[in-house]
Scaffold this motif. Structure first.
Motif, PDB file in Angstrom:
ATOM      1  N   VAL A 101      12.572  17.429  -7.044  1.00 65.22           N
ATOM      2  CA  VAL A 101      11.628  16.712  -6.171  1.00 65.22           C
ATOM      3  C   VAL A 101      10.754  15.782  -7.001  1.00 65.22           C
ATOM      4  O   VAL A 101      10.576  14.600  -6.680  1.00 65.22           O
ATOM      5  N   ALA A 102      10.206  16.313  -8.090  1.00 63.11           N
ATOM      6  CA  ALA A 102       9.333  15.514  -8.950  1.00 63.11           C
ATOM      7  C   ALA A 102      10.096  14.352  -9.577  1.00 63.11           C
ATOM      8  O   ALA A 102       9.557  13.247  -9.728  1.00 63.11           O
ATOM      9  N   GLU A 103      11.353  14.583  -9.944  1.00 62.38           N
ATOM     10  CA  GLU A 103      12.143  13.514 -10.541  1.00 62.38           C
ATOM     11  C   GLU A 103      12.481  12.433  -9.514  1.00 62.38           C
ATOM     12  O   GLU A 103      12.479  11.234  -9.823  1.00 62.38           O
ATOM     13  N   LEU A 104      12.763  12.855  -8.286  1.00 59.25           N
ATOM     14  CA  LEU A 104      13.117  11.872  -7.264  1.00 59.25           C
ATOM     15  C   LEU A 104      11.930  11.020  -6.844  1.00 59.25           C
ATOM     16  O   LEU A 104      12.103   9.827  -6.529  1.00 59.25           O
ATOM     17  N   VAL A 105      10.718  11.586  -6.827  1.00 58.35           N
ATOM     18  CA  VAL A 105       9.581  10.721  -6.479  1.00 58.35           C
ATOM     19  C   VAL A 105       9.354   9.676  -7.564  1.00 58.35           C
ATOM     20  O   VAL A 105       8.877   8.573  -7.271  1.00 58.35           O
ATOM     21  N   ARG A 106       9.723  10.007  -8.799  1.00 60.95           N
ATOM     22  CA  ARG A 106       9.669   8.978  -9.847  1.00 60.95           C
ATOM     23  C   ARG A 106      10.684   7.879  -9.562  1.00 60.95           C
ATOM     24  O   ARG A 106      10.392   6.684  -9.642  1.00 60.95           O
ATOM     25  N   ALA A 107      11.906   8.289  -9.248  1.00 63.74           N
ATOM     26  CA  ALA A 107      12.977   7.313  -9.050  1.00 63.74           C
ATOM     27  C   ALA A 107      12.750   6.457  -7.808  1.00 63.74           C
ATOM     28  O   ALA A 107      12.954   5.238  -7.831  1.00 63.74           O
ATOM     29  N   LYS A 108      12.324   7.090  -6.728  1.00 69.57           N
ATOM     30  CA  LYS A 108      12.169   6.352  -5.473  1.00 69.57           C
ATOM     31  C   LYS A 108      11.044   5.322  -5.554  1.00 69.57           C
ATOM     32  O   LYS A 108      11.064   4.320  -4.835  1.00 69.57           O
ATOM     33  N   ALA A 109      10.072   5.545  -6.420  1.00 74.08           N
ATOM     34  CA  ALA A 109       9.027   4.536  -6.593  1.00 74.08           C
ATOM     35  C   ALA A 109       9.635   3.215  -7.036  1.00 74.08           C
ATOM     36  O   ALA A 109       9.231   2.141  -6.576  1.00 74.08           O
ATOM     37  N   GLY A 110      10.627   3.271  -7.930  1.00 76.34           N
ATOM     38  CA  GLY A 110      11.299   2.041  -8.354  1.00 76.34           C
ATOM     39  C   GLY A 110      12.020   1.360  -7.210  1.00 76.34           C
ATOM     40  O   GLY A 110      11.996   0.130  -7.081  1.00 76.34           O
ATOM     41  N   VAL A 157       0.834  -1.208   0.000  1.00 79.12           N
ATOM     42  CA  VAL A 157       0.000   0.000   0.000  1.00 79.12           C
ATOM     43  C   VAL A 157       0.868   1.257   0.000  1.00 79.12           C
ATOM     44  O   VAL A 157       0.523   2.268  -0.631  1.00 79.12           O
ATOM     45  N   LEU A 158       2.015   1.210   0.670  1.00 82.61           N
ATOM     46  CA  LEU A 158       2.921   2.355   0.655  1.00 82.61           C
ATOM     47  C   LEU A 158       3.546   2.526  -0.731  1.00 82.61           C
ATOM     48  O   LEU A 158       3.740   3.662  -1.196  1.00 82.61           O
ATOM     49  N   THR A 159       3.850   1.409  -1.377  1.00 85.97           N
ATOM     50  CA  THR A 159       4.419   1.494  -2.720  1.00 85.97           C
ATOM     51  C   THR A 159       3.404   2.058  -3.703  1.00 85.97           C
ATOM     52  O   THR A 159       3.763   2.803  -4.633  1.00 85.97           O
ATOM     53  N   MET A 160       2.130   1.753  -3.520  1.00 87.41           N
ATOM     54  CA  MET A 160       1.111   2.357  -4.380  1.00 87.41           C
ATOM     55  C   MET A 160       1.056   3.869  -4.175  1.00 87.41           C
ATOM     56  O   MET A 160       0.866   4.628  -5.135  1.00 87.41           O
ATOM     57  N   VAL A 161       1.224   4.329  -2.943  1.00 86.45           N
ATOM     58  CA  VAL A 161       1.326   5.775  -2.712  1.00 86.45           C
ATOM     59  C   VAL A 161       2.500   6.326  -3.518  1.00 86.45           C
ATOM     60  O   VAL A 161       2.387   7.358  -4.194  1.00 86.45           O
ATOM     61  N   ALA A 162       3.639   5.637  -3.450  1.00 84.91           N
ATOM     62  CA  ALA A 162       4.828   6.091  -4.173  1.00 84.91           C
ATOM     63  C   ALA A 162       4.596   6.110  -5.685  1.00 84.91           C
ATOM     64  O   ALA A 162       5.066   7.011  -6.382  1.00 84.91           O
ATOM     65  N   VAL A 163       3.886   5.117  -6.189  1.00 82.92           N
ATOM     66  CA  VAL A 163       3.578   5.075  -7.622  1.00 82.92           C
ATOM     67  C   VAL A 163       2.696   6.261  -8.008  1.00 82.92           C
ATOM     68  O   VAL A 163       2.902   6.894  -9.061  1.00 82.92           O
ATOM     69  N   HIS A 164       1.737   6.585  -7.172  1.00 81.40           N
ATOM     70  CA  HIS A 164       0.882   7.744  -7.471  1.00 81.40           C
ATOM     71  C   HIS A 164       1.647   9.059  -7.359  1.00 81.40           C
ATOM     72  O   HIS A 164       1.418   9.984  -8.142  1.00 81.40           O
ATOM     73  N   LEU A 165       2.564   9.141  -6.406  1.00 81.14           N
ATOM     74  CA  LEU A 165       3.428  10.316  -6.340  1.00 81.14           C
ATOM     75  C   LEU A 165       4.286  10.405  -7.597  1.00 81.14           C
ATOM     76  O   LEU A 165       4.519  11.503  -8.139  1.00 81.14           O
ATOM     77  N   SER A 166       4.780   9.268  -8.063  1.00 81.75           N
ATOM     78  CA  SER A 166       5.605   9.239  -9.266  1.00 81.75           C
ATOM     79  C   SER A 166       4.831   9.750 -10.476  1.00 81.75           C
ATOM     80  O   SER A 166       5.369  10.504 -11.299  1.00 81.75           O
ATOM     81  N   ARG A 167       3.576   9.359 -10.571  1.00 82.45           N
ATOM     82  CA  ARG A 167       2.769   9.804 -11.713  1.00 82.45           C
ATOM     83  C   ARG A 167       2.528  11.311 -11.649  1.00 82.45           C
ATOM     84  O   ARG A 167       2.615  12.010 -12.665  1.00 82.45           O
ATOM     85  N   LEU A 168       2.249  11.823 -10.451  1.00 76.61           N
ATOM     86  CA  LEU A 168       2.110  13.269 -10.289  1.00 76.61           C
ATOM     87  C   LEU A 168       3.437  13.965 -10.584  1.00 76.61           C
ATOM     88  O   LEU A 168       3.471  15.020 -11.236  1.00 76.61           O
ATOM     89  N   GLY A 169       4.527  13.368 -10.128  1.00 72.38           N
ATOM     90  CA  GLY A 169       5.838  13.940 -10.398  1.00 72.38           C
ATOM     91  C   GLY A 169       6.133  14.026 -11.881  1.00 72.38           C
ATOM     92  O   GLY A 169       6.686  15.023 -12.369  1.00 72.38           O
ATOM     93  N   GLU A 170       5.785  12.998 -12.629  1.00 69.98           N
ATOM     94  CA  GLU A 170       5.988  13.008 -14.075  1.00 69.98           C
ATOM     95  C   GLU A 170       5.224  14.161 -14.727  1.00 69.98           C
ATOM     96  O   GLU A 170       5.735  14.820 -15.638  1.00 69.98           O
ATOM     97  N   GLU A 171       4.011  14.400 -14.282  1.00 68.27           N
ATOM     98  CA  GLU A 171       3.248  15.519 -14.840  1.00 68.27           C
ATOM     99  C   GLU A 171       3.922  16.854 -14.534  1.00 68.27           C
ATOM    100  O   GLU A 171       3.971  17.747 -15.384  1.00 68.27           O
ATOM    101  N   ILE A 172       4.451  16.985 -13.310  1.00 71.57           N
ATOM    102  CA  ILE A 172       5.126  18.231 -12.947  1.00 71.57           C
ATOM    103  C   ILE A 172       6.369  18.434 -13.806  1.00 71.57           C
ATOM    104  O   ILE A 172       6.650  19.553 -14.264  1.00 71.57           O
TER     105      ILE A 172
END
Length: 460
Positions: A288-297, A241-256
């Motif tokens: 910040v947006a790039e790191l939330v993408r990376a940290k999801a992985g 469930v925490l990883t799904m949060v990270a995936v959603h942050l990653s998607r928002l980060g990609e848009e930013i």
């Protein structure tokens, strides 16, 4: 070197073995939970007549002193402290003497660590759910601020149809709402105390697992002692469930990242949430947006690593389970930091609504509206699709502008051409849950209500 299990062995453990197996370097963060677990356990031992009232008092005082030392940084580790449980028991025994040596009566590190970790997970999942709700609140506030601003909606990263900016922001908000659901649900499922299961089979002593469960705030006690000490489903589920949060942050980060690029120019980051380049003076980078993408992985790796560890373990406890903590601690830390960083970023970002509108107002963005205009007139949609696609192709080939072609087409004409005017297409999304003004107003109300409901769920 003295250990909790040295009595079985003639020789001291090898330094290399202790260095490899010790977990004190990371499980020290479980100290508050271990103290709480020990308090509940020693009180139960007193009620069971296994400790005198004086011994209970001595151990509780020693636990309090140990807690203060841990909080202040005065706590000194000893060579035999292979984990936080050992370290606390060793210090309590130093302070309380023989009474401290009774702290572990009827208890194994197997049920002890499982209890500590569940207490930790309960607290952290609730805290992260609150942080996610704070990010949702910011998305709601920015949606309200956006008013009638609109931008292109994309499929395949190609402009598809114009949508209200509020609608786009709330799309991320609803995804995060599912995360809150999962966090609360996972927390409820792990709310079971393993304390009293012992090493794997319970005890011959008159222990009361139900009482310690209630004192620690658990909803229930374990039903099967072997399952209680070997179960790490709750860690795997928490990681998911925490990883799904990270995936959603990653998607928002990609848009930013895309929105703040010079190519899109839809938004500008606040200086506090951007970085510069050590070589390129003009740069303002969305780190910040790039790191939330990376940290999801990275967090996906934590989840899959634990699942691989758990997949072939026999009942009951195996030392492999020590590998549950580092991925959980890392994932908790990174998700918390990521949610908070993105909350600040989304609070301070400035949207370039004129650039958004200019990009959304290309005539081809209203192609579906032209097809639906023909559908209203009785033409089958598949035929209407072909008609409009042909007009779009001809306009792109340079025959004439799409407005001119639509105006000249007997099946469409000037009335249909008005659909291509700037700002018109976005107003025509009227179905429930759609991207136009009327359904977005209703959506905002439902989203606000959902936030209030989720806040109440966490408070309870």
């Amino acid at each position: 070197m003295s250990t909790l299990w040295h009595g079985r062995f003639d020789d001291n453990p090898a330094e290399e073995m202790m260095a490899y197996t010790a977990s004190i370097g990371f499980d020290i963060r479980l100290a508050p939970d271990d103290i709480a677990c020990s308090r509940a356990h020693v009180r139960m031992l007193g009620r069971a007549g296994l400790l005198t009232d004086a011994e209970v008092t001595d151990v509780l005082v020693a636990l309090h002193r140990t807690e203060l030392e841990l909080a202040s940084g005065e706590f000194a580790l000893a060579p035999g402290d292979e984990d936080i449980h050992t370290a606390i028991e060793r210090r309590v025994t130093e302070l309380a003497g023989s009474a401290g040596a009774k702290l572990h009566t009827g208890r194994s590190r197997n049920d002890q660590v499982a209890t500590d970790l569940r207490l930790y997970a309960k607290r952290e999942l609730a805290g992260i759910a609150s942080d996610v709700i704070a990010l949702q609140q910011v998305l709601l506030e920015r949606a309200l601020d956006a008013g009638d601003a609109y931008l292109p909606g994309y499929t395949h990263l190609q402009r598809a149809q114009p949508v209200l900016l509020a609608h786009h922001l709330l799309a991320h908000g609803w995804a995060l709402a599912r995360d809150v659901d999962r966090l609360v649900d996972a927390r409820a499922r792990l709310d079971v105390s393993p304390l009293g299961a012992g090493a794997l089979a319970g005890s011959s002593l008159p222990l009361d697992p139900g009482a310690t469960a209630a004192e620690l705030g658990f909803a229930a006690r374990f039903e099967n002692s072997m399952d209680a000490v070997s179960d790490r489903d709750f860690v795997a589920e928490s990681l998911f469930v925490l990883t799904m949060v990270a995936v959603h942050l990653s998607r928002l980060g990609e848009e930013i990242v895309f929105w703040t690029s010079d190519e899109a120019n839809f938004a500008v980051l606040d200086d506090a949430y951007a970085t510069g380049s050590s070589m390129l003076p003009q740069k303002k980078n969305p780190d910040v947006a790039e790191l939330v993408r990376a940290k999801a992985g990275r967090l996906i790796g934590n989840l899959t690593g634990l699942l691989a560890t758990l997949k072939g373990l026999p009942l009951a406890y195996n030392r492999d389970l020590q590998e549950d903590k580092e991925p959980l601690f890392d994932t908790v830390d990174q998700v918390r930091l990521g949610v908070r960083a993105m909350t600040g970023l989304m609070t301070s970002i400035a949207f370039s609504t004129e650039a958004m509108a200019a990009s959304a107002d290309v005539p081809t963005a209203a192609a579906t509206d032209l097809a639906e205009h023909l559908v209203v007139g009785g033409m089958p949609f598949r035929e209407a699709h072909v008609v409009i696609a042909d007009l779009v192709r001809r306009s792109l080939d340079g025959e004439a502008s799409l407005v001119e072609l639509v105006t000249a087409d007997a099946r469409l004409g000037p009335t249909a051409a008005e659909l291509l005017a700037p700002g018109v297409a976005v107003t025509r999304r009227t179905t429930p849950g759609g991207a136009g003004p009327e359904p977005v107003v209703a959506q905002i109300q439902r989203f606000r209500s959902r936030l209030a409901t989720d806040r109440a769920r966490l408070a309870s």
